[in-house]
Structure formats: C-alpha cells, structure tokens
Motif scaffolding. Structure first.
Motif, mmCIF file in Angstrom:
data_model
loop_
_atom_site.group_PDB
_atom_site.id
_atom_site.type_symbol
_atom_site.label_atom_id
_atom_site.label_comp_id
_atom_site.label_asym_id
_atom_site.label_seq_id
_atom_site.Cartn_x
_atom_site.Cartn_y
_atom_site.Cartn_z
ATOM 1 N N VAL A 114 -0.520 -6.465 -18.455
ATOM 2 C CA VAL A 114 -0.975 -5.315 -17.669
ATOM 3 C C VAL A 114 -2.276 -5.660 -16.956
ATOM 4 N N TYR A 115 -3.197 -6.314 -17.676
ATOM 5 C CA TYR A 115 -4.475 -6.697 -17.061
ATOM 6 C C TYR A 115 -4.267 -7.777 -15.998
ATOM 7 N N VAL A 116 -3.310 -8.666 -16.227
ATOM 8 C CA VAL A 116 -2.977 -9.674 -15.221
ATOM 9 C C VAL A 116 -2.557 -8.994 -13.919
ATOM 10 N N PHE A 117 -1.653 -8.019 -14.029
ATOM 11 C CA PHE A 117 -1.199 -7.311 -12.824
ATOM 12 C C PHE A 117 -2.313 -6.454 -12.229
ATOM 13 N N ASN A 118 -3.183 -5.934 -13.095
ATOM 14 C CA ASN A 118 -4.319 -5.152 -12.634
ATOM 15 C C ASN A 118 -5.158 -5.961 -11.653
ATOM 16 N N LEU A 119 -5.517 -7.182 -12.037
ATOM 17 C CA LEU A 119 -6.358 -8.035 -11.186
ATOM 18 C C LEU A 119 -5.566 -8.703 -10.074
ATOM 19 N N ALA B 183 2.817 1.828 -12.943
ATOM 20 C CA ALA B 183 3.839 2.119 -11.944
ATOM 21 C C ALA B 183 3.205 2.628 -10.652
ATOM 22 N N ALA B 184 2.191 3.485 -10.780
ATOM 23 C CA ALA B 184 1.532 4.059 -9.594
ATOM 24 C C ALA B 184 0.841 2.990 -8.771
ATOM 25 N N TRP B 185 0.037 2.125 -9.429
ATOM 26 C CA TRP B 185 -0.670 1.138 -8.610
ATOM 27 C C TRP B 185 0.270 0.057 -8.087
ATOM 28 N N SER B 186 1.373 -0.204 -8.788
ATOM 29 C CA SER B 186 2.358 -1.163 -8.279
ATOM 30 C C SER B 186 3.042 -0.624 -7.035
ATOM 31 N N VAL B 187 3.386 0.655 -7.044
ATOM 32 C CA VAL B 187 4.007 1.283 -5.867
ATOM 33 C C VAL B 187 3.036 1.267 -4.692
ATOM 34 N N ALA C 160 -5.889 2.120 -16.971
ATOM 35 C CA ALA C 160 -5.477 1.058 -17.878
ATOM 36 C C ALA C 160 -6.456 0.768 -19.016
ATOM 37 N N SER C 161 -7.617 0.222 -18.696
ATOM 38 C CA SER C 161 -8.485 -0.336 -19.748
ATOM 39 C C SER C 161 -8.921 0.653 -20.829
ATOM 40 N N PRO C 162 -9.359 1.890 -20.492
ATOM 41 C CA PRO C 162 -9.746 2.797 -21.583
ATOM 42 C C PRO C 162 -8.624 3.024 -22.591
ATOM 43 N N ALA C 163 -7.413 3.223 -22.098
ATOM 44 C CA ALA C 163 -6.279 3.455 -22.989
ATOM 45 C C ALA C 163 -5.919 2.204 -23.774
#
Length: 512
Positions: A24-29, A90-94, A122-125
C-alpha cells in the motif's frame, strides 16, 4: 464490524498482512512520485509554466493530504481500518488513472487533489493496524518494513514512469495512432493507477484485529462512529467548520475564526495578485484556515494537551527545523528529474532508472542507518541528540545537492544524487521520534498530526512551487530554461541556514 478474537494471528498471516500493507505504501509513493518524471512532457503538451508544474508537484496534493489527514486519522480510531485503507487506495488509484484523461491543467490539478485526499487515509490506519497485529517488541521492525515502501515506491515511480515514456513514444511516435490518442505521460498515469484497484481488494479482505488486545486494553466501540467522522470532517471545511466551532467553543472563538478567515483570504489574494498565482495561494490560504479551525477546536476540548504542544518552545523550534529539512528535500526530489532532462539532456528512461535506483537504495539505507545511529547516540548524549544529528545530516545532503547541480557531466551529477538521497533520508526517523519524546503519551498522535501539517505546509506544498516559480522568474530575465531550473534549485538551498539554526536552537533548549 468483523473483529478477530484476542488470540494473536499466526506468524504467516502477520507476515502476509505486513507485505500487503507495505505494498500500500509502495503504491502511495508510486502514484505520488511519478509526476516528477512526467513533468517535462506535461509542461510541453499542456503548455503550462514551471509555477503550475510546481503547484501540481506540491500544493495541489499536499494541502488536501494535510487537511483531510486529520479527519481520516480520527476515522481510523472508530471505524474498520482495513476497509478505510481499501477505500482510500481505490480512490487515489482511480484519481491517478483519471489523470491520464487530462487535457487541461485544471482537470489534472483536481485529480492531484483527489490523490491527496485518498492517500491521507493510509498511514494513520496502517500504524494502528500494525500495533494490533504485532506486540510491542516487534512493532519497530514492522513499522520499519512498512516505511521501506516509501523508498521502493518513489524509486519505482521514477523508473516505471521513465520506461513508459520511452516505450510509448517508441511504439507510437504519432500520438494520433495511439490507443485513445493518448500521449505517453497519460498512458503512464493509467499504467500505475489501475493495479492499485487490485491491491485494494486484497486489503479489504484482511481481517480487522481487536483494538488494544495485545496491550491488554479493552477499548469500547464508538456508538456513533459515522457521526464522529462526519463532525471531524465538517470541522475542516470553511462554513461548516465555523458552525461546529461555534457550538463547541462559543461566540468568541467564532469571531476569532472569522478574523483568521479574513486574514487568510486577504493575504492569499494579495500574494496571488503580486505573483499572478491566485490558485497556489488561494489553496494554501484554504488549508491554513482549515487547520486553524481544527486548532481552535483542539484548544477548547483539550486545553492541557494544546499547551503541551503549542507552549513547548523546543518542540515548536523542532517543527520549524524539520519543516526546513522537508523543504530542502522535497524541492530537489520533485525537480531533479526535470533538471536531468532539461539541463543535462538525459533521456526519461535513463533518468527514471538511475534516479529511481538512487532513491530506493540510498534512501532506504539512509533512513535505516539514521535510526540505528541516533538510537545509539541517545544512550550517551540523551534524546536531544536527534536534533543535532538531523542538522548534520541535512547539511551534508545540501552539500551533496550542490555538488550534483554544479557537475557538468550527467554521470557525475547522477553520482552525487546517491549521497544526497542517503543524507536527506537520515533525518526522517529522528524527526518522528523527537515529537513522541517531548509530549505526554495521550497526545502523541495529535502532536504527530501537527508535525505532519507543518511538514506539508512549509515543505511539501511550498518547495516544488518555489523552485518552479523562481525558474519562471529567471526565465523572464533571459536565463535559459535549463539554467533556470539549475539556479532555482541552488537558490532553494539557502534555506539550509535557518533550518540548521532552528534545529540547533531546539537542541540547546532541550539540553538547558
């Protein structure tokens, strides 16, 4: 909510959870960083300025990431965290994939804002999930593995973006013959955005662990979780935030809030008028007002906690110093790919691969070694050593960047990016730990939120825009496009002086 019994998960399942969350963090960055390698192509195709590129790289994402990070962090305390992360991913990927449909600066800016809102979930959760999957003696390692996704994702974003640019242009030299008439940079957004939807499904399937069970705590469920999240979100919006504040703190707080709104709007307009960048300063003014409203509410509901943060001089000086570190790091991170292409004539594929490897390997090594060294130094010199150590690290990073920018050969400049990425990552772990060490345990999350906000507003939002705006101004004075970016990056390093000053001042105050 489907909640596991207190019995711990198996080692294999915990390893699987950690792997998925690291991805998830990989896709985040990856979705965040790919824009920097695409910037030159976007500038050419959309006919926009370096200032606008700076807005896309920084402010459009950062302000909404910071503003919505506060209510989404609260949401992670009261609702199913795996579903929250899944929906955010899903939201940021879209929104990343939709960036590939952009035909104008405005549409692309809206997509970047959407990416910021999604990534804020992402990160807080995830930090909360890891604490409920791993016992105390394993959490530091688990969080370090999760954080490694930062460098992998940023490096992969540069490498993958450069490869897609080169491959697409080679396959479709005439964009009119490409599928859907897509340009190479548009295809790159689609390529990196769509796989995130698959990962979102895997995240949603993760089991939600019992909160606090590994620490022997029994945490009662919030009877109105949705109401809590909505009220926290409404606090961050202009009109609804004033109404919530009035109900919580009364008329005096509302009058102060309206005064802050007026000052923020006026300054945003005046600076926008002077610079011609109304959007940049308008969005920044909105973010400052939103955070001010939240701060007023925090002061009312938890006065002791408020004073523990905002009357703590060493902590505030540290916030300022680490925001400077962020400014000195994020600006080059956003613009070095442009510098190598525009000034040194390197190809997108070479830039993406070389810079990507440099950031992934040197950045990971830097943050790991920085954490190990500061932990050992603390045993001898005390916790204040984090600040002096960070001052030294950012000084070395700035010197390495100057070496990179003054190199005439691309190969030499690429070499200098290794020590720059190494040293610019070394301050990250000490900075985060410094916050937790200076406030009571019950407000550590809140203090961390304030720390992130200062980083985002003074560093992430301003640094890319500053470099871009300065490049535009130098171009108006007759400086060539390549030299303008080079000189802007060099001038941005002047910020190392007040940055080191704040860190060392905080260090001295902590030792007193």
């Amino acid at each position: 909510m489907n909640v596991d019994p207190p019995a711990p998960a198996s080692k294999a399942y915990k390893a699987y959870v950690l792997l998925i969350l690291m991805m998830v963090y990989v896709f985040n960055l990856l979705d965040r960083q790919i824009l920097s390698i695409l910037a030159e192509s976007i500038k050419h195709d959309l006919d926009i300025s370096d200032s606008q590129i700076g807005f896309l790289l920084g402010t459009s994402f950062a302000v909404f990431y910071a503003v919505f990070g506060i209510p989404l962090g609260k949401a992670a305390d009261v609702i199913d965290r795996t579903r929250l992360v899944s929906l955010g991913l899903a939201a940021w990927s879209v929104m990343t994939a939709l960036s590939g449909a952009a035909r104008s600066f405005g549409f692309l800016a809206i997509c970047r804002m959407g990416v910021g809102v999604g990534e804020a979930s992402a990160s807080p959760a995830v930090y909360s999930l890891l604490c409920d999957y791993f016992p105390k003696h394993q959490r530091t390692t688990a969080i370090a593995i999760y954080t490694s996704g930062l460098f992998i994702g940023a490096g992969l974003g540069l490498a993958l973006g450069g490869w897609v640019l080169s491959a697409w242009n080679a396959a479709y030299p005439d964009p009119n013959s490409a599928p859907l008439n897509m340009k190479a940079w548009q295809a790159a957004f689609v390529v990196v955005g769509c796989p995130g939807l698959i990962l979102a499904v895997l995240v949603a399937a993760l089991r939600e662990p019992c909160r606090g069970a590994l620490d022997g705590e029994k945490i009662d469920e919030n009877p109105r979780p949705l109401h809590t999240v909505i009220m926290e979100a409404l606090t961050m919006l202009p009109i609804s935030g004033a109404i919530v504040l009035y109900k919580e703190a009364g008329g005096q707080a509302l009058r102060t809030n309206l005064l802050i709104a007026g000052i923020a709007a006026t300054l945003g307009y005046l600076v926008g008028h002077l610079t011609g960048d109304y959007l940049q300063w308008g969005v920044l003014a909105f973010g400052i007002y939103a955070v001010s409203t939240w701060t007023q509410k925090f002061r009312k509901v938890d006065r002791d906690g408020f004073h523990a943060i905002f009357r703590n001089t060493p902590l505030l000086l540290g916030f300022a110093g680490f925001a400077g570190c962020c400014f000195l790091t994020i600006g080059p991170l956003a613009w070095l790919a442009v510098y190598f292409q525009r000034t040194l004539g390197a190809s997108p594929s070479d830039v993406g691969l070389t810079l990507g490897l440099s950031y992934a390997c040197a950045g990971f090594s830097g943050i790991t070694l920085g954490a190990i060294l500061t932990d050992r130094l603390i045993l001898r010199y005390g916790e204040s050593v984090r600040l002096a150590f960070s001052a030294g690290a950012i000084c070395c990073a700035s010197a390495a960047l100057v070496g990179c920018l003054l190199s005439e050969a691309a190969s030499t400049a690429f070499f200098w990016t290794v020590p720059f990425n190494f040293f610019s990552a070394m301050w990250l772990a000490p900075a985060a730990a410094n916050v937790s060490s200076q406030v009571p345990a019950r407000i550590r999350a809140t203090a961390s939120a304030v720390y992130i906000v200062t980083q985002v507003f003074l560093g992430t939002a301003l640094a890319p825009f500053f470099v871009g705006a300065l490049s535009d101004q130098l171009a108006l004075l007759g400086v060539g496009p390549g030299q303008a970016v080079q000189q802007s990056l060099l001038l941005s390093q002047i910020a190392v002086v007040p940055t080191i000053g704040c860190l060392l001042w905080s260090w001295r105050r902590m030792r007193a």
